[in-house]
Structure formats: C-alpha cells, structure tokens
Design a protein around this motif. Structure first.
Motif, mmCIF file in Angstrom:
data_model
loop_
_atom_site.group_PDB
_atom_site.id
_atom_site.type_symbol
_atom_site.label_atom_id
_atom_site.label_comp_id
_atom_site.label_asym_id
_atom_site.label_seq_id
_atom_site.Cartn_x
_atom_site.Cartn_y
_atom_site.Cartn_z
ATOM 1 N N GLU A 5 0.841 -1.212 0.000
ATOM 2 C CA GLU A 5 0.000 0.000 0.000
ATOM 3 C C GLU A 5 0.872 1.256 0.000
ATOM 4 O O GLU A 5 0.581 2.219 -0.711
ATOM 5 N N TRP A 7 3.907 1.440 -1.157
ATOM 6 C CA TRP A 7 4.543 1.526 -2.471
ATOM 7 C C TRP A 7 3.597 2.152 -3.497
ATOM 8 O O TRP A 7 4.024 2.990 -4.302
ATOM 9 N N LYS A 8 2.327 1.769 -3.475
ATOM 10 C CA LYS A 8 1.339 2.354 -4.400
ATOM 11 C C LYS A 8 1.259 3.867 -4.184
ATOM 12 O O LYS A 8 1.171 4.640 -5.143
ATOM 13 N N LYS A 9 1.309 4.301 -2.930
ATOM 14 C CA LYS A 9 1.257 5.738 -2.630
ATOM 15 C C LYS A 9 2.518 6.444 -3.133
ATOM 16 O O LYS A 9 2.451 7.573 -3.611
ATOM 17 N N GLU A 11 4.360 5.458 -5.738
ATOM 18 C CA GLU A 11 4.199 5.557 -7.198
ATOM 19 C C GLU A 11 3.261 6.698 -7.553
ATOM 20 O O GLU A 11 3.544 7.490 -8.464
ATOM 21 N N HIS A 12 2.171 6.820 -6.810
ATOM 22 C CA HIS A 12 1.212 7.903 -7.055
ATOM 23 C C HIS A 12 1.879 9.267 -6.822
ATOM 24 O O HIS A 12 1.659 10.219 -7.586
ATOM 25 N N ASN A 23 2.612 3.798 -12.575
ATOM 26 C CA ASN A 23 3.555 2.759 -12.133
ATOM 27 C C ASN A 23 4.950 3.003 -12.723
ATOM 28 O O ASN A 23 5.457 2.195 -13.497
#
Length: 115
Positions: A5, A7-9, A11-12, A23
């Motif tokens: 989670e 990591w997704k933030k 990337e965002h 990504n």
C-alpha cells in the motif's frame, strides 16, 4: 498500512508530482531521488550524469541499511559515498525488492507526505 500500500502511494506521489507514467519504473524513481539528493534543481543532464544520479540515489538509499556512508561532496557538488559493506549477490527481483524497501524507508526518514 503494509509495504504494498505504501509503495502504491509512492508511485502515485511520482505520477502526480513529476508527471511520470503510471507505475513508474524504479529507475525513474531512483533518478528523481538522485536529482533531489544532488539539490541542483531541474536541468538538462547528460547520459553519464543520469547514471551518476541513479548511483547517488542507490548509495543514499542503501545508507539506511548500513551499506554506504556519505563521504564528501566533490568540486562539482556531487555527493560521494564510502562503501561500508558489500551488497550480497541478489537476483534481479531481490534487487528490486531491496530498492523498494529502501525507497519506502527514505520516504519515512525524510518525512515526505504521501496522500
């Protein structure tokens, strides 16, 4: 929040703040961290500069894990690091995982706000 989670933030964060692709590749993130660590702002970089910036980012990120230590700035303002411990031989996916963990740690250490 788990690492996936976070990591997704991250990337965002790069997608929004640097208009990277969705990504973004880890090399793009490393390059941008290298630019941040160099502190020279946005400018044109040669291919060699880009390789050096990624190297700066890797050293800075792995400093938190005891692999490198900041040594000095050279006459051009580039930071240099001393290797404290050899990196273990890692498979490409293990390298990727280590860098992701190091980037997450960097964001936490630098208290960079993720939304």
């Amino acid at each position: 929040m788990n690492e996936a989670e976070i990591w997704k933030k991250i990337e965002h964060f790069f997608e929004v703040n640097f208009q990277t692709e969705k990504n973004p590749p880890i090399e793009t993130i490393l390059f941008l961290i290298g630019v941040q660590e160099l502190g020279s702002g946005q400018q044109k970089f040669t291919k060699d500069d880009k390789v050096n910036l990624i190297h700066i980012a890797v050293c800075r990120l792995l400093e938190a894990f005891g692999y490198y230590k900041f040594s000095h700035y050279d006459n051009d303002g580039f930071p240099h690091f001393e290797e404290l411990e050899k990196l273990p031989d890692l498979k490409p996916n293990e390298q990727q995982l280590l860098m992701k963990k190091a980037i997450i740690q960097y964001f936490q250490d630098e208290e960079i706000e993720l939304t």
